[in-house]
Write an enzyme that holds these catalytic residues in place. Structure first.
Site, short mmCIF file in Angstrom:
data_model
loop_
_atom_site.label_atom_id
_atom_site.label_comp_id
_atom_site.label_asym_id
_atom_site.label_seq_id
_atom_site.Cartn_x
_atom_site.Cartn_y
_atom_site.Cartn_z
N CYS A 48 0.85 -1.20 0.00
CA CYS A 48 0.00 0.00 0.00
C CYS A 48 0.88 1.25 0.00
O CYS A 48 1.54 1.52 -0.98
CB CYS A 48 -0.97 -0.05 1.18
SG CYS A 48 -2.34 1.12 1.00
N HIS B 78 -3.82 -5.53 1.06
CA HIS B 78 -3.22 -5.84 2.36
C HIS B 78 -3.27 -7.33 2.71
O HIS B 78 -4.10 -7.74 3.53
CB HIS B 78 -3.91 -5.04 3.45
CG HIS B 78 -3.65 -3.57 3.36
ND1 HIS B 78 -2.45 -3.01 3.73
CD2 HIS B 78 -4.43 -2.55 2.92
CE1 HIS B 78 -2.50 -1.70 3.52
NE2 HIS B 78 -3.68 -1.39 3.03
N GLU C 65 -1.40 -8.77 4.64
CA GLU C 65 -1.07 -8.90 6.07
C GLU C 65 -2.32 -8.85 6.94
O GLU C 65 -2.26 -9.21 8.12
CB GLU C 65 -0.06 -7.82 6.48
CG GLU C 65 -0.61 -6.40 6.66
CD GLU C 65 -0.73 -5.60 5.36
OE1 GLU C 65 -0.89 -6.23 4.29
OE2 GLU C 65 -0.70 -4.36 5.43
#
Lengths: 270, 949
Positions: free
Chosen positions: A96, A239, A241
């Site tokens: 990002c 994302h 994660e």
């Protein structure tokens, strides 16, 4: 095997460093969140790490355009150290805002064929086509033909995870630049048409074809992430994660965890 | 020298948005709008072309999508309007460019920014003026003109240490009142007299700073005068019978219930910036909801922006790490015709768009997931919108230090002090009128989330390292309230000379009074100061040592050698006379209501009502995923577009147990005007049933109250407020749930028009196992549908009443004994017997069932019990305590055993993509008469406002 130390760079306004640290830890790495000020003062060294992750957020408020000021700091202060990291084949991942930083710092996609050293930027991440910030889950495919060695092991893998950005539209200066990225294998991730509508049948999943919301921001060629010529540096807007545990996924959605991406990253760092 | 750089993007969503909005403000001829950003660069030395090119190519211009030029931009065929922030308004872009320039070796560069709009089309002067005023610029914080604006650098004033003595001793009552009004003190005549007497006693007039400090500390905003007053309430029943009762402090009555209930998991209630409850054996949770109504009315972006910043600061004020945000917004109708807009008020659409952008900007940049909220539209909010901002925080058990010690340093961290943010507390303690924007423009700030983010990082680490003995936030009133509160017991001595200013020239009282979202004050032992300084340096946060805690009991403030304040803390904190107020509540006489005929259209019209319809356009602008802990999101179901009941959040770093936090809210302002007492109980019930619906435990719930009311000095407003507080205290006892914090925002009136009395109840609870959290869309074809609870025969305050203008004023009766049903539902969810759950609220059971069908993208067929009412009432009533559950048919007996008399099976999930609703007089019977049959795709289209793709 000991956990390789992974540098997670924090600039003022970085905010997904904790999320990234959790994913790195789950993937077997040892995350260290370090503020740019500490790096600059030499309290902590980039070279003491086996991999570098630049996480999401709004570095310096993105006040001069997403990632622009942190990109300047990387170039001015850590350009040499980062090029050593890349030369050593250690993985560098930008997520990002981190992706925006790597693009604006000139590390992604890096010089293309025919570029002179000082060529102007050829690709960028800019305002979403709908003109506003948006948060939603998307499906990505790791490009089977990706040049990055550490991504190749998970080539063709699907990842479901959220986007949360206002400036995530990938654009090239010309169509020729996009073609170059394609032929060089520098396209790393593409948005796929799998909404939550069809949770099964992964073989029917295709690139989003530019259609919102599967392609959530109007990116050219559904490009969600790219890598550089060396294959060490990778960046993406969504994302992964935020999807490393089963309960993080919206109910009724298919698996497609983001964890394999971090496992590949950590193994490349070993 | 000063140089002008213009940056123009190749493609321009902002300009397209202006073109799209022009017809909404009555301008037809705008064909195109091109937006450029202007940077005025001022340097004491020479600025070479090479320097400017370098600055542009390195940081200012993305060559792939924009171009730049220097000097005056070429004229276009249209009309060019420039807009710039007024001098002194926070301009993060200019600051960041100055810092980047410094990194590039361009020292001492000053930057001022502006935006240029090239309006192209057939536009006369009036059209240009309308576009400028209604779409491009807000006079409260911006200036605009056709052509070029000069740069808006703050004038380079020299330091100003003037302290003014305000003559007070011989003023008459009339003169005291004029003084209070002219200085925006918002003090009444009794309070002014007490201040006059104090200074007569010590034999001098007050300084400007002393008077301002008293006004801030004694403001409704800071000290809650109405909630501490003694009140005589005259209650007039519908039959005319009058009862007079005495109320000894509304706040006290709320605290008393909490003290009575005192559950073991309650850590702190009402005494600090936020309430605190236990989470697991390592961590506690802090929760607070604030309001930012008046600033949002004048400058929606900045008002809402700093609303988020303010409540996050409250969480920091209890040493917690903020981990999630909520917001509840009340606006006038977005389609309000211009002729119904009051002069001097922004259109509700503009307020909404600005507020949403402001919340998104601040929350997203802080990296906090915005996970729960609501949006209500009502004409009563046209002159005075409501913006409730909430924040949840996580702290280690018992880690929040609360006692400053003599000798501790008074240390400020965070943003610099500017002239913006003065008078916030007193401004919010008065009603608004057409002149408000002029007199208090300085009270409206633009936030600086990145600076507050730095404070978050520092406070978390400073708390862990034990570097401070007390902490509080610089809220309304700035240092005056923060240091005044912290030093109440000990006394402090402060020197303002070292305070870092955004620009020179502030007078001492302005430095002392100015608020910022991004500033905290700590009591730091001298030996810990170097460690705190290092921490601040690491995280890019500025720190100022202001003085010390003395033990003298006095508030002493100097600027260099000039005395600014010398007052006793005792007078500041205990000198305020308690108010005696009178209140009246007149019960309305019940009106006869005739139900309209039941048709298929009813369901579609209810789904399309702005309060029911999808809020995706708003909520997707908030990041609800950051911090990797969102378990139940704002949108759920197969296409992620079904509305969720509540948010379930797993705090990052707490994975040792499967416990998660749950946040929900209840709000029913349409009920309030008929029966504020019932409104409190119904809002409380809504918050609780939302919380239970996702798997929250009804025996581990803490509540927050937020009262937004009109001018409490008017007895009818105060009467309804007293009734609502009584509803809260009765509710807390009935539900056995303590209030742990709250907030009142009174004086929400514009030109004498009060908002509908609006009580927000926010609930914080626990989900014992996040793997068992459910949402409203998890059901599959063949699942049974169950209904928990019974309906009401009253439509007062319902969406159906609003849509069909029925004139109903009798509201549903609150529950007498709510806990057994909620415990039963919770047991069923905990046992894994429920596949989906949704509460019945706005639009009644018809909407609840339809929303589940939309979320799951499955058909449903149910027969609703009439519960003694006609079909229309059975479908649309909003009686409390009702939930629709989905469950596997194989679990029918097990679920039936747990729910007992609380639950009834009402239908099933079908494969026919159709919503079929009937009513049966007898429970479990077949439908009598007409049914509602709506195709699922039509329901989706009505709910989302978009045809199904």
């Amino acid at each position: 095997m000991s956990a390789p130390p992974i540098l997670i760079v924090h600039a003022s306004g970085t905010n997904r460093d904790g999320d990234a640290a959790q994913a790195i830890e789950m993937a077997g790495g040892c995350p260290r969140i370090v503020h740019v000020n500490q790096l600059r003062r030499g309290d902590v060294k980039v070279s003491d790490h086996a991999g570098v992750l630049i996480p999401g957020g709004f570095s310096y408020g993105d006040a001069l355009g997403a990632g622009q000021r942190l990109a300047l700091e990387l170039r001015l202060w850590f350009g040499h150290e980062l090029s050593e990291v890349v030369a050593a084949g250690k993985p560098v991942l930008g997520i990002c805002n981190g992706f925006q930083v790597l693009v604006k710092a000139g590390l992604l996609p890096g010089p293309l064929a025919g570029d002179s050293v000082n060529s102007a930027r050829q690709v960028t991440l800019t305002e979403n086509s709908q003109g506003k910030f948006e948060c939603r889950w998307v499906t990505l495919r790791v490009e089977p033909t990706v040049r990055s060695t550490w991504l190749q092991s998970i080539g063709d893998t699907l990842i479901r995870c959220p986007i949360a950005h206002g400036e995530g539209r990938f654009v090239s200066a010309t169509d020729a630049v996009t073609d170059e990225l394609e032929t060089q294998g520098l396209v790393a991730f593409r948005y796929q048409n799998c909404g939550a509508v069809s949770p099964d049948a992964s073989d029917s999943i295709r690139a989003a074809g530019g259609v919102y919301p599967a392609n959530p921001n109007g990116s050219s060629a559904d490009i969600a992430g790219i890598c550089d010529q060396t294959g060490a540096v990778v960046g993406l807007m969504p994302h992964p994660e935020d999807h490393v545990l089963d309960w993080q996924r919206p109910s009724g959605n298919p698996g497609a965890s983001g964890l394999p991406l971090f496992e590949s990253f950590v193994s490349a760092a070993r | 020298m000063t140089l002008r750089v213009t940056v123009t993007p190749h493609r321009d969503a902002e300009g397209e948005a202006v073109v799209a909005s022009a017809p909404l403000v009555g301008v037809a001829g705008l064909v195109d709008c091109r937006v450029s950003r202007i940077y005025h660069l001022e340097s004491t030395g020479d600025l070479s072309d090479a320097d400017v090119d370098r600055l542009c190519t390195e940081v200012l211009v993305d060559p792939v999508v924009a171009q730049y030029s220097t000097g005056e931009a070429d004229p276009v065929e249209g009309r060019a309007i420039e807009v710039a922030a007024l001098a002194g308004v926070t301009d993060v872009e200019a600051r960041e460019l100055e810092r980047a320039a410094q990194q590039l070796g361009l020292e001492e560069l000053r930057v001022s920014t502006a935006i240029r709009y090239d309006l192209i089309g057939d536009l006369d002067d009036e059209a240009v003026a309308t576009i400028t005023r209604r779409l491009l610029a807000n006079d409260t914080i911006e200036q605009s003109c056709e052509g070029s604006l000069p740069p808006t650098f703050v004038a380079q004033a020299s330091a100003d240490t003037k302290v003014e003595s305000v003559p007070l001793s011989n003023l008459s009552d009339a003169e005291l009142e004029i003084l209070s009004s002219e200085r925006v003190l918002s003090l009444d005549i009794n309070e002014m007299r007490v201040i006059q007497a104090y200074f007569d006693r010590i034999g001098r007039d007050p300084t400007d700073a002393e008077l301002e400090t008293l006004a801030q500390t004694w403001s409704e905003h800071c000290v809650h005068k109405t909630f501490r007053a003694t009140i005589e309430l005259t209650h007039v029943a519908a039959d005319g019978q009058r009862t007079v009762t005495q109320h000894d402090g509304l706040l006290q009555s709320l605290r008393e219930v909490t003290e009575e209930l005192d559950p073991w998991w309650l850590r702190s209630a009402f005494v600090d910036d936020a309430g605190i409850i236990a989470f697991d054996d390592e961590f506690d949770l802090a929760f607070k909801v604030e309001t930012h109504n008046h600033p949002s009315a004048l400058e929606p972006f900045g008002g809402a922006n700093t609303g988020v910043g303010g409540v996050v600061r409250d969480i920091l004020g209890v040493s917690a790490r903020p981990i999630a945000c909520t917001n509840v917004l009340c606006f006038g109708p977005a389609d309000l015709p211009d002729e119904r807009l009051f002069t001097g008020v922004l259109h509700p659409r503009r307020i909404r768009d600005g507020v949403v952008a402001g919340i998104a900007d601040y929350g997203n940049k802080l990296g906090l997931p915005t996970v729960n909220g609501a949006v209500v539209y009502h004409e009563g909010y046209v002159g005075n919108p409501l913006v409730y901002c909430g924040a949840l925080g996580l702290l280690r058990n018992g880690s929040h230090p609360t006692a400053a010690r003599v000798g501790d340093r008074v240390v400020s961290i965070g943003g610099r002090v500017g002239r913006d943010g003065i008078h916030g507390a007193t401004f919010s303690s008065a009603t608004m009128d057409t002149s408000t924007a002029d007199s208090v423009g300085a009270a409206v700030q633009i936030g600086d989330p990145i600076t507050e983010k730095g404070c978050i990082e520092v406070v978390e680490r400073a708390c862990q390292a034990g570097l401070y003995n007390a902490i509080t936030d610089c809220g309304a009133g700035g240092f005056s309230s923060a240091i005044g509160e912290m030093g109440e017991d000990l006394g402090v001595e402060i020197n303002l000379e070292g305070v870092r200013l955004k620009y020179p020239g502030l007078q001492p009282w302005e430095i002392w009074l100015s608020e910022a979202q991004e500033r905290m004050v700590m009591a730091v032992p001298a030996e810990s100061l170097p460690a705190l300084e290092k921490l601040c340096d690491d995280w890019d946060v500025e720190l100022t040592d202001l003085g010390s805690f003395t033990g003298s009991g006095d508030l002493l403030v100097r600027h260099g050698n000039t005395s600014v304040i010398d007052m006793s803390m005792d007078f500041l904190h205990n000198g305020l006379p308690r108010r005696e107020m009178t209140a009246t509540w007149v019960e309305p006489s019940p009106a006869a209501v005739k139900s309209p005929p039941v048709t298929d259209e009813i369901l579609l019209e209810l789904l399309a009502h702005p309060d029911v319809a999808s809020k995706e356009d708003i909520v997707r602008r908030y990041d609800h995923e950051v911090r990797a802990g969102t378990v139940v999101r704002p949108f759920v179901g197969r296409n992620a577009d079904g509305p969720s009941d509540a948010a379930v959040v797993k705090p990052l770093g707490t994975n040792r147990t499967p416990l998660a936090a749950v946040l929900s809210n209840g709000l029913c302002p349409r009920v309030g005007k008929h029966d504020p007492y019932a409104m409190a109980l119904l809002a409380l019930d809504e918050a609780v049933r939302n919380l239970v619906a996702v798997g929250g435990d009804p025996d581990r719930v803490a509540l927050l109250d937020n009262f937004c009311w009109g001018d409490p000095t008017k007895s009818d407003r105060l009467g309804s407020l007293v009734r609502a507080v009584q509803g809260c205290t009765d509710g807390a006892r009935r539900y056995a749930m303590p209030f742990i914090s709250g907030k009142d925002s009174l004086f929400n009136e514009f030109e004498g028009r009060a908002i509908p009395p609006t009580l927000l109840i926010s609930a914080l609870g626990l989900v014992p196992d996040l793997n068992r959290a459910i949402d409203s869309g998890g059901m599959a074809v063949g699942d049974d549908l169950w209904l928990v609870g019974e309906g009401s025969g009253s439509l007062g305050g319902s969406v159906a009443d609003a849509v069909y203008d029925l004139g109903a004023n009798e509201v549903p009766r609150p529950l007498d004994d709510p806990l057994p049903r909620y415990r039963a539902v919770h047991s069923a969810i905990k046992a894994g017997l429920v596949t989906a759950a949704h509460d019945c609220s706005d639009g009644g059971i018809a909407v609840a069932v339809a929303e589940m069908a939309i979320a799951a993208r499955r058909g449903v067929a149910v027969v609703v019990p009439a519960d003694g009412s006609d079909q229309f009432v059975a479908f649309t009533n909003e009686g409390p305590g009702r939930l629709v559950l989905a469950a596997l048919p194989g679990d029918r007996d097990a679920l039936g055993a747990i729910l007992g008399a609380h639950g009834r099976r009402i239908g099933e999930v079908t494969a026919d993509d159709r919503i079929t609703l009937g009513v049966a007089a007898q429970s479990g019977g077949t439908a009598d008469g007409t049914s509602i049959v709506v195709e699922l795709q039509d329901a989706v289209a009505a709910f989302t406002g978009r045809p199904l793709s």
